[in-house]
Design a protein around this motif. Structure first.
Motif, PDB file in Angstrom:
ATOM      1  N   THR A   1       1.392   0.377  -2.269  1.00 31.08           N
ATOM      2  CA  THR A   1       1.642   0.288  -0.829  1.00 31.08           C
ATOM      3  C   THR A   1       2.855  -0.573  -0.513  1.00 31.08           C
ATOM      4  O   THR A   1       3.300  -0.604   0.626  1.00 31.08           O
ATOM      5  CB  THR A   1       0.412  -0.258  -0.076  1.00 31.08           C
ATOM      6  N   TYR A   2       3.393  -1.264  -1.501  1.00 32.71           N
ATOM      7  CA  TYR A   2       4.588  -2.095  -1.285  1.00 32.71           C
ATOM      8  C   TYR A   2       5.704  -1.277  -0.639  1.00 32.71           C
ATOM      9  O   TYR A   2       6.342  -1.725   0.313  1.00 32.71           O
ATOM     10  CB  TYR A   2       5.069  -2.690  -2.610  1.00 32.71           C
TER      11      TYR A   2
ATOM     12  N   VAL B   1      -9.780  -2.912   3.979  1.00 34.27           N
ATOM     13  CA  VAL B   1      -9.209  -2.116   2.883  1.00 34.27           C
ATOM     14  C   VAL B   1      -9.831  -2.557   1.552  1.00 34.27           C
ATOM     15  O   VAL B   1     -10.227  -1.718   0.732  1.00 34.27           O
ATOM     16  CB  VAL B   1      -7.670  -2.241   2.851  1.00 34.27           C
TER      17      VAL B   1
ATOM     18  N   HIS C   1      -7.129  -6.401   6.446  1.00 31.74           N
ATOM     19  CA  HIS C   1      -6.922  -6.506   4.997  1.00 31.74           C
ATOM     20  C   HIS C   1      -8.261  -6.406   4.262  1.00 31.74           C
ATOM     21  O   HIS C   1      -8.395  -5.656   3.296  1.00 31.74           O
ATOM     22  CB  HIS C   1      -6.222  -7.824   4.663  1.00 31.74           C
TER      23      HIS C   1
ATOM     24  N   ALA D   1      -3.375   0.406  -4.839  1.00 29.26           N
ATOM     25  CA  ALA D   1      -3.159  -0.505  -3.706  1.00 29.26           C
ATOM     26  C   ALA D   1      -1.784  -1.159  -3.797  1.00 29.26           C
ATOM     27  O   ALA D   1      -1.109  -1.346  -2.781  1.00 29.26           O
ATOM     28  CB  ALA D   1      -4.259  -1.560  -3.670  1.00 29.26           C
TER      29      ALA D   1
ATOM     30  N   PRO E   1       5.710   1.854   1.100  1.00 28.75           N
ATOM     31  CA  PRO E   1       5.570   2.262   2.505  1.00 28.75           C
ATOM     32  C   PRO E   1       5.441   1.081   3.467  1.00 28.75           C
ATOM     33  O   PRO E   1       5.977   1.132   4.576  1.00 28.75           O
ATOM     34  CB  PRO E   1       4.308   3.127   2.519  1.00 28.75           C
ATOM     35  N   LEU E   2       4.750   0.009   3.051  1.00 28.04           N
ATOM     36  CA  LEU E   2       4.630  -1.152   3.941  1.00 28.04           C
ATOM     37  C   LEU E   2       5.994  -1.762   4.228  1.00 28.04           C
ATOM     38  O   LEU E   2       6.274  -2.187   5.342  1.00 28.04           O
ATOM     39  CB  LEU E   2       3.700  -2.206   3.338  1.00 28.04           C
TER      40      LEU E   2
ATOM     41  N   HIS F   1      -1.852  -7.992  -7.222  1.00 26.82           N
ATOM     42  CA  HIS F   1      -2.757  -6.853  -7.307  1.00 26.82           C
ATOM     43  C   HIS F   1      -3.440  -6.767  -8.674  1.00 26.82           C
ATOM     44  O   HIS F   1      -4.548  -6.245  -8.782  1.00 26.82           O
ATOM     45  CB  HIS F   1      -2.035  -5.565  -6.912  1.00 26.82           C
TER      46      HIS F   1
END
Length: 150
Positions: A99-100, A62, A59, A96, A102-103, A127
């Motif tokens: 990304t919710y 990133v 984490h 950032a 795809p994660l 975020h």
């Protein structure tokens, strides 16, 4: 200098985001921190699952990268205007936050659904905190290096 300040602001903002989402997960029971730390879908690092220190380092790597990008753009453009820095940090943190999706789709373990409005809202709020801290920590750390006001 870009590497040093980028590392600092990326770390500070990453800790703020992680702390915020950890608190949200503990208070509301929404697994947004679990989503942030999730690496179970990445081949080669799946073994990090259950190793909080490794997940945390991923984490922060990133966050560091975002810190480096932020400082590079600001200093390359000589963007001493705080509005530019605020907008830039907002754009980087919004990227950032995206990304919710795809994660969530890639996660093997239980994470919030794509339809969980509360989890999504709190993920976005986290975020936003990241972006504010990114810009704010740059301002604090670079205060002495600013050009004199005319």
């Amino acid at each position: 200098m870009i590497k040093k300040i980028g590392a600092w602001i990326g770390t500070i903002a990453g800790v703020a985001l992680g702390g915020f989402l950890y608190g949200i997960e503990k208070i509301f029971g929404l697994s947004v921190y679990t989503l942030l730390m999730n690496v179970d879908f990445i081949p080669g690092v799946r073994h990090a699952m259950g190793h909080p220190a490794l997940e945390w380092m991923l984490h922060l790597s990133v966050s560091l990268s975002i810190g480096f990008i932020f400082v590079y753009i600001v200093e390359k453009r000589k963007a001493w205007d705080s509005t530019f820095r605020f907008v830039l940090s907002g754009l980087l943190s919004a990227g950032a936050a995206l990304t919710y999706v795809p994660l969530t789709l890639l996660a093997i373990q239980e994470t919030p659904s794509l339809r969980d409005g509360k989890a999504i809202s709190l993920w976005l709020a986290g975020h936003a905190v990241f972006g504010l801290v990114l810009s704010g920590s740059y301002d604090v750390l670079k205060w002495k290096d600013r050009p004199a006001a005319v």
